[in-house]
Scaffold this active site. Structure first.
Site, PDB file in Angstrom:
ATOM      1  N   HIS A   1     -14.215  55.348 -14.321  1.00 21.24           N
ATOM      2  CA  HIS A   1     -14.355  55.942 -12.979  1.00 21.24           C
ATOM      3  C   HIS A   1     -14.480  57.450 -13.152  1.00 21.24           C
ATOM      4  O   HIS A   1     -13.496  58.192 -13.156  1.00 21.24           O
ATOM      5  CB  HIS A   1     -13.127  55.579 -12.130  1.00 21.24           C
ATOM      6  CG  HIS A   1     -13.195  56.045 -10.705  1.00 21.24           C
ATOM      7  ND1 HIS A   1     -12.393  55.537  -9.717  1.00 21.24           N
ATOM      8  CD2 HIS A   1     -13.966  56.985 -10.089  1.00 21.24           C
ATOM      9  CE1 HIS A   1     -12.644  56.136  -8.564  1.00 21.24           C
ATOM     10  NE2 HIS A   1     -13.607  57.029  -8.782  1.00 21.24           N
TER      11      HIS A   1
ATOM     12  N   HIS B   1     -17.280  60.575 -11.907  1.00 19.85           N
ATOM     13  CA  HIS B   1     -18.483  61.034 -11.212  1.00 19.85           C
ATOM     14  C   HIS B   1     -19.047  62.216 -11.988  1.00 19.85           C
ATOM     15  O   HIS B   1     -18.392  63.259 -12.101  1.00 19.85           O
ATOM     16  CB  HIS B   1     -18.142  61.455  -9.786  1.00 19.85           C
ATOM     17  CG  HIS B   1     -17.555  60.347  -8.961  1.00 19.85           C
ATOM     18  ND1 HIS B   1     -18.331  59.472  -8.233  1.00 19.85           N
ATOM     19  CD2 HIS B   1     -16.262  59.966  -8.760  1.00 19.85           C
ATOM     20  CE1 HIS B   1     -17.555  58.600  -7.614  1.00 19.85           C
ATOM     21  NE2 HIS B   1     -16.288  58.873  -7.931  1.00 19.85           N
TER      22      HIS B   1
ATOM     23  N   HIS C   1     -15.533  52.039  -4.257  1.00 19.63           N
ATOM     24  CA  HIS C   1     -14.313  52.749  -3.895  1.00 19.63           C
ATOM     25  C   HIS C   1     -13.672  52.030  -2.706  1.00 19.63           C
ATOM     26  O   HIS C   1     -14.354  51.724  -1.723  1.00 19.63           O
ATOM     27  CB  HIS C   1     -14.631  54.184  -3.479  1.00 19.63           C
ATOM     28  CG  HIS C   1     -14.975  55.097  -4.613  1.00 19.63           C
ATOM     29  ND1 HIS C   1     -15.887  54.766  -5.579  1.00 19.63           N
ATOM     30  CD2 HIS C   1     -14.514  56.339  -4.937  1.00 19.63           C
ATOM     31  CE1 HIS C   1     -15.985  55.775  -6.447  1.00 19.63           C
ATOM     32  NE2 HIS C   1     -15.153  56.736  -6.078  1.00 19.63           N
TER      33      HIS C   1
ATOM     34  N   GLU D   1      -8.076  53.887  -1.364  1.00 23.45           N
ATOM     35  CA  GLU D   1      -7.457  55.185  -1.681  1.00 23.45           C
ATOM     36  C   GLU D   1      -7.168  55.865  -0.349  1.00 23.45           C
ATOM     37  O   GLU D   1      -6.043  55.938   0.105  1.00 23.45           O
ATOM     38  CB  GLU D   1      -8.368  56.054  -2.551  1.00 23.45           C
ATOM     39  CG  GLU D   1      -7.698  57.375  -2.916  1.00 23.45           C
ATOM     40  CD  GLU D   1      -8.664  58.433  -3.437  1.00 23.45           C
ATOM     41  OE1 GLU D   1      -8.205  59.269  -4.228  1.00 23.45           O
ATOM     42  OE2 GLU D   1      -9.839  58.450  -3.039  1.00 23.45           O
TER      43      GLU D   1
ATOM     44  N   ASP E   1     -11.985  60.575 -12.526  1.00 24.67           N
ATOM     45  CA  ASP E   1     -12.650  60.727 -11.233  1.00 24.67           C
ATOM     46  C   ASP E   1     -13.588  61.933 -11.225  1.00 24.67           C
ATOM     47  O   ASP E   1     -14.736  61.832 -11.611  1.00 24.67           O
ATOM     48  CB  ASP E   1     -11.613  60.810 -10.114  1.00 24.67           C
ATOM     49  CG  ASP E   1     -12.158  60.458  -8.738  1.00 24.67           C
ATOM     50  OD1 ASP E   1     -13.340  60.123  -8.631  1.00 24.67           O
ATOM     51  OD2 ASP E   1     -11.386  60.507  -7.770  1.00 24.67           O
ATOM     52  N   ASP E   2     -13.105  63.076 -10.748  1.00 17.00           N
ATOM     53  CA  ASP E   2     -13.883  64.326 -10.685  1.00 17.00           C
ATOM     54  C   ASP E   2     -13.084  65.406 -11.413  1.00 17.00           C
ATOM     55  O   ASP E   2     -12.415  66.237 -10.785  1.00 17.00           O
ATOM     56  CB  ASP E   2     -14.124  64.726  -9.231  1.00 17.00           C
ATOM     57  CG  ASP E   2     -14.909  63.678  -8.471  1.00 17.00           C
ATOM     58  OD1 ASP E   2     -16.146  63.678  -8.571  1.00 17.00           O
ATOM     59  OD2 ASP E   2     -14.280  62.852  -7.788  1.00 17.00           O
TER      60      ASP E   2
END
Length: 332
Positions: A18, A20, A198, A201, A279-280
C-alpha cells in the site's frame, strides 16, 4: 530491547502493498521540478513545504497531495519519482513493492498514459536490473470523481494493461461508497485484473463490506475500522482477505490520536491478515521501516507480532505462490 527489534526487523526482507507513488514525492524533488517547469507553489522553501504537512483530516492532506502532483509534467519526472521510491525500498530491504498510481490526477492536467507509464516502467526496470528489485503497478481510481470517469480511465489504459496487475480505489472515502464503482470493478475483473480498495479508515465498516461483496476485492487497503464489527472480522478471517494497514498515515490523519491507540495488535490477535505499509511516506513522516519502528516505540508489540506482519506482507501480495514461499522461507 526496542533497538534490537528495530535492527532485526529492518534486516528482514519485506513486501510493501500500500504505497501511492505520488505520495512519495519528497519536498526536495517537488521544489526541483517546480523550478524546472516554472510551477508556482505557495512555498518559498523546503522548510515551508514540510511545515505544511500538518493535516487535520484526509481532505487537508489530499489538497496538498494534488498540489504536489502538479509538478509532475514529463516522462523523466515520473521516472525520477519512481526511482527515488525504489531506492528507498533498497535501503529498507523492501524486496517487493506493489505500487499504486493515480492516472486521473495526471490526465486531468492533460498528461496521458503515454507520459507517465514509460517513466514508471523505466525506473522499475532499472531497479530490477541493478539490484533485483521486484515491483508491480496498481492503477487506482479517484473515488471523489464519477464512475464514468473511472470507466474512461480504464479504457484509456487499454494499451498499457500488460503493465498493470490490479486496480484500486482511493481518495476521500466519505460520501463515496464502494458501490459507486461496481461497474468499473466488474469490467476490470473481466480483463483479468486483481482488485483492491481503500475502505474502513475514514469510512465505516459498511464500506469494507461493500468492497468485499460488491467490488469483489482481493485486499482491503487500511481496514482498521473492521474492529467495530465482529461479523465483519469473522468474514475477513474466514476469507483471509488481507488488510494493508498504514500506522503513520492513520495517526497523521487523526484516525488514531496517538500511535499508542493503534489497533494493529488487536487486528493480529483476531486472526486478521494484517500488513504494514507506508501509504504516502513523504507526507506522513516515514517509509516502511519507519512504520515498523513507530509500532515498536509506542505499542507493546513483540517479535512474534512483527514476524507475523512481515510474513503477512508476502502472503497477502500478488506474487506467484512459489515466489511467496521462497521469501517466506528466508524470514526467520
Amino acid at each position: 530491547m526496542k533497538n534490537e527489534l528495530k535492527t532485526w526487523v529492518s534486516g528482514l526482507p519485506k513486501a510493501e502493498l500500500h504505497l501511492h507513488i505520488e505520495g512519495s514525492l519528497e519536498p526536495e524533488l517537488m521544489m526541483s521540478l517546480a523550478n524546472k517547469h516554472g510551477v508556482e507553489l505557495p512555498y518559498s522553501s523546503i522548510e515551508e513545504v514540510r511545515a505544511a504537512y500538518d493535516f487535520h483530516n484526509l481532505q487537508s492532506f489530499l489538497d496538498l497531495y494534488y498540489l504536489g502532483a502538479s509538478v509532475l509534467r514529463v516522462e523523466d519526472d515520473f521516472y525520477q519519482l519512481m526511482f527515488a521510491y525504489l531506492t528507498k525500498c533498497r535501503a529498507d530491504n523492501v524486496v517487493h513493492a506493489e505500487i499504486m498510481f493515480d492516472p486521473q490526477t495526471h490526465t486531468a492536467r492533460g498528461i496521458g498514459f503515454e507520459v507517465f507509464m514509460p517513466g514508471f516502467a523505466r525506473a522499475m526496470k532499472q531497479a530490477e536490473n541493478e539490484w533485483g528489485q521486484s515491483s508491480l503497478l496498481i492503477m487506482s481510481f479517484l473515488r471523489h470523481l464519477s464512475e464514468e470517469s473511472a470507466l474512461q480511465t480504464l479504457d484509456d489504459a487499454r494499451h498499457y494493461l500488460a503493465m498493470i496487475t490490479a486496480v484500486g480505489l482511493d481518495s476521500a472515502e466519505l460520501g463515496n461508497p464502494p458501490e459507486k464503482f461496481e461497474r468499473v470493478f466488474a469490467k476490470a475483473k473481466s480483463y483479468g485484473l486483481k482488485r483492491v480498495a481503500h475502505a474502513g479508515e475514514e469510512g465505516p465498516p459498511e464500506y469494507i463490506w461493500g468492497a468485499t461483496k460488491v467490488l469483489d476485492v482481493h485486499r482491503i487497503d487500511h481496514g482498521v475500522r473492521s474492529i467495530e464489527d465482529p461479523d465483519l472480522i469473522k468474514h475477513l478471517v474466514e476469507k483471509q482477505i488481507p488488510l494493508t494497514v498504514c500506522p503513520l498515515s492513520n495517526t497523521k490523519l487523526k484516525v488514531f490520536k496517538h500511535m499508542q491507540e493503534h489497533n494493529i495488535i488487536q487486528l493480529l490477535e483476531h486472526g486478521l491478515l494484517a500488513t504494514i505499509n507506508a501509504d504516502d511516506p513523504s507526507y506522513f513522516g516515514g517509509y516502511l521501516n519507519d512504520n515498523y519502528f513507530a509500532l515498536i516505540d509506542h505499542l507493546p508489540i513483540t517479535k512474534p507480532h512483527l514476524l507475523q506482519l512481515v510474513q503477512n506482507s508476502f502472503s497477502a501480495s500478488f506474487l506467484p505462490e512459489e515466489v511467496k514461499q521462497d521469501w517466506l522461507a528466508k524470514i526467520v
